[in-house]
Scaffold this motif. Structure first.
Motif, PDB file in Angstrom:
ATOM      1  N   LEU A   1      47.173  59.793  47.921  1.00  0.00           N
ATOM      2  CA  LEU A   1      48.047  59.490  46.796  1.00  0.00           C
ATOM      3  C   LEU A   1      48.143  60.702  45.879  1.00  0.00           C
ATOM      4  N   ILE A   2      49.378  61.060  45.503  1.00  0.00           N
ATOM      5  CA  ILE A   2      49.608  62.050  44.453  1.00  0.00           C
ATOM      6  C   ILE A   2      49.823  61.228  43.187  1.00  0.00           C
ATOM      7  N   PRO A   3      48.840  61.218  42.280  1.00  0.00           N
ATOM      8  CA  PRO A   3      48.926  60.329  41.114  1.00  0.00           C
ATOM      9  C   PRO A   3      49.949  60.789  40.082  1.00  0.00           C
ATOM     10  N   PHE A   4      50.740  59.831  39.629  1.00  0.00           N
ATOM     11  CA  PHE A   4      51.699  60.056  38.557  1.00  0.00           C
ATOM     12  C   PHE A   4      51.197  59.453  37.256  1.00  0.00           C
ATOM     13  N   SER A   5      50.210  58.560  37.344  1.00  0.00           N
ATOM     14  CA  SER A   5      49.697  57.860  36.167  1.00  0.00           C
ATOM     15  C   SER A   5      48.234  58.223  35.941  1.00  0.00           C
ATOM     16  N   PRO A   6      47.766  58.105  34.699  1.00  0.00           N
ATOM     17  CA  PRO A   6      46.390  58.471  34.376  1.00  0.00           C
ATOM     18  C   PRO A   6      45.346  57.664  35.139  1.00  0.00           C
ATOM     19  N   ASP A   7      45.653  56.413  35.458  1.00  0.00           N
ATOM     20  CA  ASP A   7      44.669  55.603  36.175  1.00  0.00           C
ATOM     21  C   ASP A   7      44.681  55.878  37.674  1.00  0.00           C
ATOM     22  N   GLY A   8      45.605  56.728  38.117  1.00  0.00           N
ATOM     23  CA  GLY A   8      45.651  57.108  39.529  1.00  0.00           C
ATOM     24  C   GLY A   8      46.196  56.038  40.447  1.00  0.00           C
ATOM     25  N   LYS A   9      46.801  54.997  39.895  1.00  0.00           N
ATOM     26  CA  LYS A   9      47.299  53.903  40.735  1.00  0.00           C
ATOM     27  C   LYS A   9      48.779  54.035  41.064  1.00  0.00           C
ATOM     28  N   MET A  10      49.530  54.724  40.227  1.00  0.00           N
ATOM     29  CA  MET A  10      50.960  54.921  40.484  1.00  0.00           C
ATOM     30  C   MET A  10      51.181  56.346  40.965  1.00  0.00           C
ATOM     31  N   GLY A  11      52.077  56.470  41.920  1.00  0.00           N
ATOM     32  CA  GLY A  11      52.399  57.791  42.421  1.00  0.00           C
ATOM     33  C   GLY A  11      53.124  57.699  43.747  1.00  0.00           C
ATOM     34  N   MET A  12      53.029  58.763  44.507  1.00  0.00           N
ATOM     35  CA  MET A  12      53.629  58.807  45.835  1.00  0.00           C
ATOM     36  C   MET A  12      52.554  59.245  46.817  1.00  0.00           C
ATOM     37  N   TRP A  13      52.758  58.862  48.070  1.00  0.00           N
ATOM     38  CA  TRP A  13      51.775  59.159  49.103  1.00  0.00           C
ATOM     39  C   TRP A  13      52.264  60.297  49.982  1.00  0.00           C
ATOM     40  N   VAL A  14      51.322  61.116  50.422  1.00  0.00           N
ATOM     41  CA  VAL A  14      51.654  62.198  51.343  1.00  0.00           C
ATOM     42  C   VAL A  14      51.998  61.564  52.689  1.00  0.00           C
TER      43      VAL A  14
END
Length: 186
Positions: free
Chosen positions: A95-108
């Motif tokens: 996961l490439i985190p977009f949010s501080p909690d590391g739960k939102m983002g996009m996956w490689v």
């Protein structure tokens, strides 16, 4: 609004990219069919792909940052000015985190070291590809393509509308930030 749609939007969706780069197929193009947002941006970096790659793979919130406006996209923490060894190991499925909690983002989704990295969202509605094209012995084109198909019924539509107009500010600064950092290391 007409000025945005007729002039600014077409310009910002292709900032820095040539007609050939916009028309060139990139990894992941087949995933998001008929995107609402299809932006190809590019910058020339005086350096080899292997000089630029370490900056790209450490991108992310609470990682090295986004090399952009840190007060907006990195919780006010400054983006790194150096290569961070702890973020140099990245693999498909991470996961490439977009949010501080590391739960939102996009996956490689796919990656080939020093060549390209493709990210996808969980629903197949967005892809983000980073590609390095060597242009000689010490010159590389860094091209990024973000493709999103808006779901007009989703609460995320508010985010997409803001992203549509504001993404260029962040991406231009990000690409120039990567360029500056990579060139300062060579």
């Amino acid at each position: 609004m007409p000025l945005y749609l007729l002039w600014f939007r077409p310009w910002q969706l292709r900032w820095g990219a040539s007609n050939q780069e916009i028309e060139r197929a990139m990894p992941g193009d087949h995933i998001v069919q008929h995107p609402t947002f299809n932006a190809t941006r590019a910058v020339t970096v005086q350096g080899r792909p292997e000089d630029i790659w370490p900056w790209i793979i450490q991108i992310g919130c609470r990682r090295a940052g986004w090399y952009s406006y840190d007060w907006v996209d990195n919780l006010g923490f400054p983006s790194s000015e150096r290569i961070l060894p702890e973020f140099q190991e990245l693999k498909e499925g991470d996961l490439i985190p977009f949010s501080p909690d590391g739960k939102m983002g996009m996956w490689v989704k796919e990656m080939k070291s020093n060549r390209y990295m493709l990210w996808t969202d969980a629903k197949g509605e967005a892809t983000w590809c980073w590609v390095l094209y060597p242009m000689g012995e010490n010159c590389t084109r860094l091209i990024t393509r973000l493709r999103v198909r808006y779901n007009w019924k989703s609460p995320m539509i508010l985010y997409y509308i803001v992203q549509d107009a504001g993404d260029i500010l962040m991406m231009r600064k990000c690409l120039l930030g990567i360029k500056r950092r990579a060139q300062s290391q060579t």
